[in-house]
Scaffold this motif. Sequence first.
Motif, mmCIF file in Angstrom:
data_model
loop_
_atom_site.group_PDB
_atom_site.id
_atom_site.type_symbol
_atom_site.label_atom_id
_atom_site.label_comp_id
_atom_site.label_asym_id
_atom_site.label_seq_id
_atom_site.Cartn_x
_atom_site.Cartn_y
_atom_site.Cartn_z
ATOM 1 N N SER A 115 0.822 -1.214 0.000
ATOM 2 C CA SER A 115 0.000 0.000 0.000
ATOM 3 C C SER A 115 0.851 1.257 0.000
ATOM 4 O O SER A 115 0.356 2.342 -0.297
ATOM 5 N N PHE A 116 2.138 1.133 0.308
ATOM 6 C CA PHE A 116 3.028 2.287 0.283
ATOM 7 C C PHE A 116 3.577 2.565 -1.112
ATOM 8 O O PHE A 116 4.212 3.593 -1.331
ATOM 9 N N LEU A 117 3.348 1.665 -2.047
ATOM 10 C CA LEU A 117 3.768 1.870 -3.428
ATOM 11 C C LEU A 117 2.628 2.535 -4.195
ATOM 12 O O LEU A 117 1.472 2.141 -4.048
ATOM 13 N N PRO A 118 2.937 3.528 -5.049
ATOM 14 C CA PRO A 118 1.864 4.324 -5.671
ATOM 15 C C PRO A 118 0.814 3.515 -6.425
ATOM 16 O O PRO A 118 -0.349 3.547 -6.078
ATOM 17 N N VAL A 119 1.162 2.785 -7.429
ATOM 18 C CA VAL A 119 0.176 2.075 -8.242
ATOM 19 C C VAL A 119 -0.303 0.820 -7.516
ATOM 20 O O VAL A 119 -1.507 0.523 -7.494
ATOM 21 N N ALA A 120 0.601 0.107 -6.891
ATOM 22 C CA ALA A 120 0.239 -1.120 -6.185
ATOM 23 C C ALA A 120 -0.701 -0.838 -5.022
ATOM 24 O O ALA A 120 -1.588 -1.631 -4.721
ATOM 25 N N GLY A 121 -0.539 0.297 -4.362
ATOM 26 C CA GLY A 121 -1.416 0.663 -3.256
ATOM 27 C C GLY A 121 -2.852 0.871 -3.700
ATOM 28 O O GLY A 121 -3.796 0.444 -3.023
ATOM 29 N N VAL A 122 -3.025 1.498 -4.847
ATOM 30 C CA VAL A 122 -4.373 1.706 -5.384
ATOM 31 C C VAL A 122 -4.995 0.367 -5.781
ATOM 32 O O VAL A 122 -6.167 0.109 -5.486
ATOM 33 N N LEU A 123 -4.212 -0.492 -6.419
ATOM 34 C CA LEU A 123 -4.718 -1.806 -6.812
ATOM 35 C C LEU A 123 -5.071 -2.652 -5.588
ATOM 36 O O LEU A 123 -6.090 -3.354 -5.577
ATOM 37 N N LEU A 124 -4.249 -2.558 -4.542
ATOM 38 C CA LEU A 124 -4.543 -3.292 -3.313
ATOM 39 C C LEU A 124 -5.831 -2.786 -2.683
ATOM 40 O O LEU A 124 -6.665 -3.582 -2.245
ATOM 41 N N ALA A 125 -6.014 -1.474 -2.640
ATOM 42 C CA ALA A 125 -7.236 -0.910 -2.057
ATOM 43 C C ALA A 125 -8.471 -1.376 -2.824
ATOM 44 O O ALA A 125 -9.483 -1.759 -2.224
ATOM 45 N N LEU A 126 -8.396 -1.368 -4.152
ATOM 46 C CA LEU A 126 -9.523 -1.845 -4.957
ATOM 47 C C LEU A 126 -9.804 -3.319 -4.692
ATOM 48 O O LEU A 126 -10.962 -3.725 -4.584
ATOM 49 N N ALA A 127 -8.742 -4.112 -4.571
ATOM 50 C CA ALA A 127 -8.925 -5.537 -4.285
ATOM 51 C C ALA A 127 -9.567 -5.738 -2.918
ATOM 52 O O ALA A 127 -10.471 -6.557 -2.762
#
Length: 170
Positions: A115-127
């Motif tokens: 979640s601290f990584l820009p794009v991965a954090g958004v994808l994790l939140a959506l998941a």
Amino acid sequence: MPSTARCKRGKTAVSASSLGKNNDRKDACEPRLFQAKGRLGRMRFFLYMMILTFLPVLLLLIAMLTGIIFQSDYITSVLVLIAILLGIPVTAMMAVLSIRRLNDFNTTGWWVLTSFLPVAGVLLALALFFIPGTPGTNRYGISPDPERNIIKLLCMLAASFLLVALLFWL
């Protein structure tokens, strides 16, 4: 015949042997807000995250209104400092809730660090918000109880509030 653990509110029953040696009925069925152990369903996760997001925002809003009404920089500064200090445990609590939600996927909680990584954090939140958990028992425990109607209603109200706030902001 193996014994089963049944939660009070839900209709979920699992064998006691699948819960493991250290898990008892209480651990499997009661919601634990401040423990990373266990599973958390989508609706409760959404509701808890909305509440945790709203608390510091509400305190900052009160600080701004206090500054406008009373023309006092001291009171405003104290309230802003309190809101910032409140943000530390709120962030920790959000991480704990995210770990429990990841456990519902039968995935390790260490993924919360993405979640601290820009794009991965958004994808994790959506998941976390949209992907359903593993049905039945997984290595992190029994599946969460089915959501009661009050939780569903509160989630719908929170989602409506979020939608209105986004439309107002745009």
